[in-house]
Structures are given as C-alpha cells and as structure tokens.
Design a protein around this motif. Structure first.
Motif, mmCIF file in Angstrom:
data_model
loop_
_atom_site.group_PDB
_atom_site.id
_atom_site.type_symbol
_atom_site.label_atom_id
_atom_site.label_comp_id
_atom_site.label_asym_id
_atom_site.label_seq_id
_atom_site.Cartn_x
_atom_site.Cartn_y
_atom_site.Cartn_z
ATOM 1 N N GLY A 1 -6.080 -24.673 25.688
ATOM 2 C CA GLY A 1 -6.413 -24.038 24.413
ATOM 3 C C GLY A 1 -7.182 -24.914 23.455
ATOM 4 N N SER A 2 -7.428 -26.163 23.815
ATOM 5 C CA SER A 2 -8.060 -27.082 22.864
ATOM 6 C C SER A 2 -9.465 -26.644 22.480
ATOM 7 N N ARG A 3 -10.149 -25.877 23.353
ATOM 8 C CA ARG A 3 -11.507 -25.423 22.998
ATOM 9 C C ARG A 3 -11.506 -24.580 21.725
ATOM 10 N N TYR A 4 -10.379 -23.902 21.443
ATOM 11 C CA TYR A 4 -10.337 -23.002 20.296
ATOM 12 C C TYR A 4 -10.128 -23.757 18.974
ATOM 13 N N ALA A 5 -9.899 -25.057 19.062
ATOM 14 C CA ALA A 5 -9.823 -25.871 17.844
ATOM 15 C C ALA A 5 -11.181 -25.968 17.158
ATOM 16 N N ALA A 6 -12.244 -25.608 17.874
ATOM 17 C CA ALA A 6 -13.584 -25.659 17.296
ATOM 18 C C ALA A 6 -13.920 -24.414 16.469
ATOM 19 N N ILE A 7 -13.029 -23.422 16.447
ATOM 20 C CA ILE A 7 -13.286 -22.194 15.688
ATOM 21 C C ILE A 7 -13.061 -22.458 14.201
ATOM 22 N N THR A 8 -14.080 -22.230 13.410
ATOM 23 C CA THR A 8 -13.976 -22.423 11.961
ATOM 24 C C THR A 8 -13.797 -21.109 11.204
ATOM 25 N N THR A 9 -14.001 -19.990 11.854
ATOM 26 C CA THR A 9 -13.850 -18.678 11.221
ATOM 27 C C THR A 9 -12.389 -18.440 10.840
ATOM 28 N N PRO A 10 -12.103 -18.054 9.586
ATOM 29 C CA PRO A 10 -10.721 -17.690 9.226
ATOM 30 C C PRO A 10 -10.228 -16.561 10.129
ATOM 31 N N THR A 11 -9.034 -16.748 10.705
ATOM 32 C CA THR A 11 -8.573 -15.855 11.771
ATOM 33 C C THR A 11 -7.139 -15.395 11.550
ATOM 34 N N LEU A 12 -6.906 -14.107 11.788
ATOM 35 C CA LEU A 12 -5.567 -13.534 11.830
ATOM 36 C C LEU A 12 -5.263 -13.170 13.276
ATOM 37 N N LEU A 13 -4.170 -13.726 13.807
ATOM 38 C CA LEU A 13 -3.725 -13.451 15.169
ATOM 39 C C LEU A 13 -2.473 -12.590 15.104
ATOM 40 N N LEU A 14 -2.546 -11.408 15.685
ATOM 41 C CA LEU A 14 -1.447 -10.448 15.631
ATOM 42 C C LEU A 14 -0.844 -10.229 17.011
ATOM 43 N N THR A 15 0.448 -9.960 17.024
ATOM 44 C CA THR A 15 1.139 -9.534 18.230
ATOM 45 C C THR A 15 2.321 -8.684 17.778
ATOM 46 N N GLY A 16 3.138 -8.219 18.733
ATOM 47 C CA GLY A 16 4.253 -7.356 18.380
ATOM 48 C C GLY A 16 5.531 -7.736 19.084
ATOM 49 N N THR A 17 6.642 -7.303 18.541
ATOM 50 C CA THR A 17 7.948 -7.660 19.106
ATOM 51 C C THR A 17 8.185 -7.034 20.471
ATOM 52 N N LYS A 18 7.446 -5.963 20.815
ATOM 53 C CA LYS A 18 7.635 -5.292 22.097
ATOM 54 C C LYS A 18 6.603 -5.721 23.146
ATOM 55 N N VAL A 19 5.819 -6.738 22.838
ATOM 56 C CA VAL A 19 4.814 -7.261 23.762
ATOM 57 C C VAL A 19 5.498 -8.211 24.751
ATOM 58 N N PRO A 20 5.119 -8.178 26.044
ATOM 59 C CA PRO A 20 5.691 -9.138 26.996
ATOM 60 C C PRO A 20 5.534 -10.574 26.507
ATOM 61 N N ALA A 21 6.535 -11.397 26.771
ATOM 62 C CA ALA A 21 6.589 -12.746 26.210
ATOM 63 C C ALA A 21 5.363 -13.574 26.566
ATOM 64 N N TYR A 22 4.834 -13.437 27.786
ATOM 65 C CA TYR A 22 3.718 -14.302 28.190
ATOM 66 C C TYR A 22 2.457 -14.014 27.371
ATOM 67 N N ILE A 23 2.373 -12.814 26.797
ATOM 68 C CA ILE A 23 1.257 -12.495 25.900
ATOM 69 C C ILE A 23 1.640 -12.772 24.449
ATOM 70 N N ARG A 24 2.852 -12.375 24.071
ATOM 71 C CA ARG A 24 3.306 -12.536 22.672
ATOM 72 C C ARG A 24 3.260 -13.989 22.235
ATOM 73 N N GLU A 25 3.534 -14.912 23.147
ATOM 74 C CA GLU A 25 3.600 -16.323 22.779
ATOM 75 C C GLU A 25 2.221 -16.967 22.608
ATOM 76 N N VAL A 26 1.158 -16.255 22.987
ATOM 77 C CA VAL A 26 -0.192 -16.807 22.856
ATOM 78 C C VAL A 26 -0.595 -16.950 21.390
ATOM 79 N N ALA A 27 -0.321 -15.909 20.587
ATOM 80 C CA ALA A 27 -0.785 -15.904 19.189
ATOM 81 C C ALA A 27 -0.271 -17.105 18.393
#
Length: 272
Positions: free
Chosen positions: A203-229
């Motif tokens: 994930g270190s490549r995404y440290a170069a993103i300067t755009t203000p970002t909102l990362l959303l997920t949900g409580t009913k999302v599988p853990a392997y996806i939910r933990e990405v945000a």
C-alpha cells in the motif's frame, strides 16, 4: 433527467457516460459487474452536483477492454470523462475505487471519495478462485462461474452456504431484470480481478496521493474488504475513514445509496 454522452479515451476508445443534476462536476466510477445506470439512485441523492457515471470498458455503448487492458487504460477513461465534463470531484466503488485511487495518483483532483476500494494489501484478497471462474466462463458455463464468484468472494450478504445455494443465487442473478447486463459484463471480470492481483502491495504507493480523500466501508462488508479503508487512511497523508452502520458492499448502488450519498456530500462540501 439523465443525459447520455460519450468521451474519447487516449487510445481512441469511446466511453459512454450518463449525467444528471446541476453544480460542480462529480465523476462516478462503477465497480465490477456494475454499469452507470446501477448508480441512478446514488446520483439522484446528490442534487447539488452535476454527476457523471461511466459505463466502463466492456459495458453498454463503451468500447471493449481491448488486448492492452490495464488499470492505466481505465485511468485514461476517467480522465477523458473528467476533461469532457470539467469535473474535479471523483467517486469510486469497489474496483472503481481502485481505478479512482490510481487516477488521483496520476493527476490530483479536488476531492476523492471511495467506497470499499478494491485494493489488495499484503495478499488480503484471496483470488485463487479466478482461474476456476475464467475456465467455467470460457467453457460456456456462466451460472457455474457466477456461483464460484459469489461463494468465494463473500460479497453477497447471505450466511455461509454450500455451493448448491450459490448455483440457485446465480440462476436468479442471471435470469433477473439485470441478468442480460450481468451476463454481458462477466467476461470483463478476469481482466479486472487480474489487475487487483497484479497491484497487490503493502500500500505504500498510495502515500503519494495528495488529493483529500474519504474512504468509506460498512459494518456488513466482508472483513478482508472492510479492513482496507482504515489501512489506506493510515497510509495516505490526507485521508479519513468512516464505517457506515448496517451497510454492505453494494450500499452505493443497491442497498443504501442515500446513506452513502449523504456522507459523500458532507465530505465534498466541507472545507478542507
């Protein structure tokens, strides 16, 4: 009222998109097996923006993925629509969230929101099902391929069930009102999931993103996806994460579009 238009990508591929509303331009990048029209309620819940949802490559009136398909071609497509519409705001869902992240890596936008971006971190996505999916699809067995997809990804919000149950679900998905669309989009899945596998990293490549970002997920999302945000939010210098209650992976397009839109709207209108 929804308007239809076409942008031309860098390689000459036509990219169809639909637009609605008035205000600052917001480009919506759909997920795997989704088309622009699946986000109609999400778009309508953002009336203070001019929202433009793509039909990505291999969908509707847009051109095919092509032999040189990659996430970079998808980025070209997003940038073509953004240029054609004067948009500086971006929203991506699932695989579309991965595309959105790589878009702002290439060229910063004013703001980015992403729901469940399809980012595999340190092998977090188990993609060992992909060869079976591709083999079944190539053999003309789309129901078996879809059953493999729904069981192995865990994206359908049902309790763990045997493969026979997923065959029944696949039958409903491919014979329902969106069945023709889904069947037509299935051949795009191997290329798209292959890109998720190719781009797996720490994930270190995404440290170069300067755009203000909102990362959303949900409580009913599988853990392997939910933990990405939250992991991405810790890596990216100007990102925040929100977990939406009672929301699953298809909250933006199917189950909670107004809820997701409210969070996106609050983020986009807030002063950075």
């Amino acid at each position: 009222m929804t308007d239809m238009d076409v942008a031309v990508s860098a390689d000459g591929t036509a990219i169809s998109f639909r637009s609605t509303g008035q205000g600052p331009g917001l480009v919506v990048v759909p997920g795997n097996n989704r088309r622009a029209h699946h986000y109609e309620r999400f778009m309508q819940a953002l009336p203070r923006y001019r929202v433009h949802a793509l039909d990505r490559r291999g969908r509707g009136a847009s051109g095919p993925q092509g032999p040189a398909y990659s996430i970079e071609r998808e980025v070209d497509d997003v940038l073509a629509v953004a240029a054609a519409t004067g948009s500086e705001l971006l929203f991506g869902h699932s695989y579309g969230g991965l595309i959105a992240l790589h878009t702002v890596l290439r060229r910063p936008f004013s703001k980015l929101a992403a729901y469940d971006p399809g980012v595999s971190l340190d092998g977090s996505f188990d993609l060992t099902w992909l060869p079976d999916f591709a083999r079944l699809l190539a053999a003309g067995r789309p129901h078996a391929a879809m059953a493999t997809f729904t069981k192995r990804t865990g994206l359908v919000p049902i309790p763990p069930a045997p493969l026979a149950v997923h065959y029944g679900l696949a039958y409903l998905l491919l014979r329902g009102k969106d069945g023709a669309d889904t069947l037509a989009m299935m051949p795009t899945t191997p290329g798209e999931i292959g890109e998720i596998a190719r781009l797996d990293s720490d994930g270190s490549r995404y440290a170069a993103i300067t755009t203000p970002t909102l990362l959303l997920t949900g409580t009913k999302v599988p853990a392997y996806i939910r933990e990405v945000a939250p992991r991405l939010a810790a890596i990216m210098p100007d990102a925040r994460c929100s977990v939406l209650p009672d929301a699953d992976h298809n909250a933006p397009d199917l189950n909670r579009p107004s809820l997701v839109a409210a969070h996106v709207d609050a983020f986009l209108t807030a002063r950075s």
